[in-house]
Design a protein around this motif. Structure first.
Motif, PDB file in Angstrom:
ATOM      1  N   UNK A 199       0.800  -1.227   0.000  1.00 40.38           N
ATOM      2  CA  UNK A 199       0.000   0.000   0.000  1.00 40.38           C
ATOM      3  C   UNK A 199       0.827   1.268   0.000  1.00 40.38           C
ATOM      4  N   UNK A 200       2.068   1.130  -0.461  1.00 36.80           N
ATOM      5  CA  UNK A 200       2.978   2.288  -0.510  1.00 36.80           C
ATOM      6  C   UNK A 200       2.407   3.428  -1.352  1.00 36.80           C
ATOM      7  N   UNK A 201       1.817   3.056  -2.508  1.00 39.80           N
ATOM      8  CA  UNK A 201       1.291   4.067  -3.430  1.00 39.80           C
ATOM      9  C   UNK A 201       0.258   4.954  -2.746  1.00 39.80           C
ATOM     10  N   UNK A 202      -0.647   4.327  -2.000  1.00 39.15           N
ATOM     11  CA  UNK A 202      -1.692   5.077  -1.297  1.00 39.15           C
ATOM     12  C   UNK A 202      -1.075   5.971  -0.230  1.00 39.15           C
ATOM     13  N   UNK A 203      -0.129   5.414   0.506  1.00 40.12           N
ATOM     14  CA  UNK A 203       0.524   6.174   1.578  1.00 40.12           C
ATOM     15  C   UNK A 203       1.254   7.383   0.986  1.00 40.12           C
ATOM     16  N   UNK A 204       2.000   7.166  -0.094  1.00 39.94           N
ATOM     17  CA  UNK A 204       2.740   8.269  -0.728  1.00 39.94           C
ATOM     18  C   UNK A 204       1.768   9.327  -1.257  1.00 39.94           C
ATOM     19  N   UNK A 205       0.683   8.892  -1.887  1.00 42.01           N
ATOM     20  CA  UNK A 205      -0.297   9.853  -2.427  1.00 42.01           C
ATOM     21  C   UNK A 205      -0.870  10.712  -1.303  1.00 42.01           C
ATOM     22  N   UNK A 206      -1.155  10.091  -0.165  1.00 43.83           N
ATOM     23  CA  UNK A 206      -1.717  10.837   0.979  1.00 43.83           C
ATOM     24  C   UNK A 206      -0.692  11.813   1.559  1.00 43.83           C
ATOM     25  N   UNK A 207       0.571  11.389   1.594  1.00 40.49           N
ATOM     26  CA  UNK A 207       1.622  12.287   2.084  1.00 40.49           C
ATOM     27  C   UNK A 207       1.740  13.510   1.184  1.00 40.49           C
ATOM     28  N   UNK A 208       1.737  13.273  -0.128  1.00 43.42           N
ATOM     29  CA  UNK A 208       1.868  14.379  -1.082  1.00 43.42           C
ATOM     30  C   UNK A 208       0.670  15.312  -0.997  1.00 43.42           C
ATOM     31  N   UNK A 209      -0.525  14.733  -0.811  1.00 42.10           N
ATOM     32  CA  UNK A 209      -1.735  15.560  -0.725  1.00 42.10           C
ATOM     33  C   UNK A 209      -1.719  16.416   0.537  1.00 42.10           C
ATOM     34  N   UNK A 210      -1.102  15.876   1.612  1.00 37.37           N
ATOM     35  CA  UNK A 210      -1.140  16.583   2.897  1.00 37.37           C
ATOM     36  C   UNK A 210      -0.079  17.681   2.980  1.00 37.37           C
ATOM     37  N   UNK A 211       0.903  17.651   2.096  1.00 33.53           N
ATOM     38  CA  UNK A 211       1.956  18.666   2.139  1.00 33.53           C
ATOM     39  C   UNK A 211       2.423  18.985   0.726  1.00 33.53           C
ATOM     40  N   UNK A 212       1.890  20.084   0.160  1.00 33.41           N
ATOM     41  CA  UNK A 212       2.204  20.418  -1.236  1.00 33.41           C
ATOM     42  C   UNK A 212       3.668  20.789  -1.452  1.00 33.41           C
ATOM     43  N   UNK A 213       4.429  21.019  -0.363  1.00 34.62           N
ATOM     44  CA  UNK A 213       5.841  21.353  -0.574  1.00 34.62           C
ATOM     45  C   UNK A 213       6.693  20.098  -0.772  1.00 34.62           C
ATOM     46  N   UNK A 214       6.148  18.926  -0.442  1.00 36.68           N
ATOM     47  CA  UNK A 214       6.903  17.679  -0.625  1.00 36.68           C
ATOM     48  C   UNK A 214       7.212  17.452  -2.105  1.00 36.68           C
ATOM     49  N   UNK A 215       8.429  17.030  -2.391  1.00 39.09           N
ATOM     50  CA  UNK A 215       8.785  16.714  -3.781  1.00 39.09           C
ATOM     51  C   UNK A 215       8.913  15.211  -3.942  1.00 39.09           C
ATOM     52  N   UNK A 216       8.140  14.665  -4.868  1.00 44.41           N
ATOM     53  CA  UNK A 216       8.201  13.234  -5.132  1.00 44.41           C
ATOM     54  C   UNK A 216       9.106  13.015  -6.330  1.00 44.41           C
ATOM     55  N   UNK A 217      10.199  12.306  -6.105  1.00 49.00           N
ATOM     56  CA  UNK A 217      11.207  12.149  -7.148  1.00 49.00           C
ATOM     57  C   UNK A 217      10.674  11.313  -8.322  1.00 49.00           C
ATOM     58  N   UNK A 218      10.873  11.835  -9.523  1.00 49.45           N
ATOM     59  CA  UNK A 218      10.482  11.132 -10.742  1.00 49.45           C
ATOM     60  C   UNK A 218      11.697  10.374 -11.267  1.00 49.45           C
ATOM     61  N   UNK A 219      11.549   9.078 -11.479  1.00 51.98           N
ATOM     62  CA  UNK A 219      12.670   8.254 -11.939  1.00 51.98           C
ATOM     63  C   UNK A 219      12.952   8.469 -13.424  1.00 51.98           C
TER      64      UNK A 219
END
Lengths: 199, 199
Positions: free
Chosen positions: A18-38
């Motif tokens: 369930x990593x995808x869901x957890x990561x999506x929720x983290x990103x939604x909760x903090x717009x300053x977070x940067x999710x690295x694109x491979x």
């Protein structure tokens, strides 16, 4: 208190946890977070955009980036290459943004070697029986693939014992709260904080 | 998920930084938290209750407890002895309660040596000028004492550089949130979590 530099947090975990869901929720909760694109050498699938889903590179470009030490980590899967370009990570951190990397455990080790201040978080299932239920529940794989993913998960679990943190994804809310707490706590480390106080 | 063992968190910080307020807020926000009561050989002041404000011991009892290795840390100030009895701490931890110790920095080092899994948090002022303002604002001490407390705070600050965490008490809300995040994060360490997953 405005000179905060971002930190990099690696999120690892077995397929189906369930990593995808957890990561999506983290990103939604903090717009300053940067999710690295491979970056990858595999061909784009329909609907995939360059720079959004992946940075699509030719094999030649990818190899040049390796030579130029432009990757935090890279690996090969089924003939294609995948890597984490460090320039976007560095830029985000300089802007004071925290960075999330969703990568494989071998990649996590490469990043930790290169950047010891990177924080490695392993997202674990509440139990292996529950992980099996989740993998079967997705309905996307036959039983043989479920078994092989499960076996790989257990192997990785053993390798993840020297990770900094383990978050058990029994409920997404709890997992997200714990990861956010880890991120807050890691910004309270002396090396970052001492500089903020006049001495 | 019910076999959680408590952890011990040491809160240190210079006189005037607002530790008392922060600790009171932490205790109010989580009734399971155990705040360690110190033992002392000094005489009770009016209104002080044995076992609540201090465990009041005779010098003979105190020295017996030292011989019996019953203290996590102990020290001497102005002819009186002070110490942290380990039995109450251990009992609380066994019950799954986290423990807060509000002790001096020398005591923190003693506890860390004895119990390396103890987490040391230093509560720092946003600046030394602000700490001076707070000390003067209390109106309880003359300028000479303020200066001496400030000098001691700076000395301690240098010694606290190897603490696990630094929390800057610019606002009580933020300091409390950060300490709570640290406590949550420290319960996500692999040694505690791996045991919770069937292997």
């Amino acid at each position: 208190m405005c000179v905060k530099r971002g930190k990099t947090f690696i999120i690892c975990g077995p397929s189906g946890v369930g990593k995808g869901t957890v990561v999506a929720r983290l990103l939604a909760s903090d717009p300053t977070l940067y999710f690295s694109v491979s970056a990858t050498t595999r061909a784009p699938r329909p609907g995939e955009e360059n720079g959004v889903h992946y940075h699509f590179l030719s094999m030649e470009q990818f190899e040049r980036w390796i030579e130029e030490d432009q990757f935090l980590e890279h690996a090969q899967f089924v003939g294609n290459r995948y890597g984490t370009p460090q320039m976007y990570v560095d830029k985000a951190m300089e802007q004071g943004r925290d960075v999330l990397l969703d990568i494989e455990i071998q990649g996590a080790d490469q990043v930790k070697m290169k950047r010891p201040d990177t924080v490695r978080i392993y997202v674990a299932p509440p139990s292996w029986a529950e992980l099996e239920r989740r993998l079967i529940g997705r309905g996307t794989e036959d039983m043989e693939k479920v078994k092989s993913r499960l076996a790989r998960g257990k192997e990785e679990f053993a390798a993840a014992k020297d990770f900094d943190y383990f978050v058990i994804n029994d409920t997404v809310d709890r997992a997200v709260d714990e990861i956010r707490a880890i991120m807050t706590a890691e910004h309270c480390r002396p090396d970052e904080r001492i500089a903020l106080i006049d001495q």
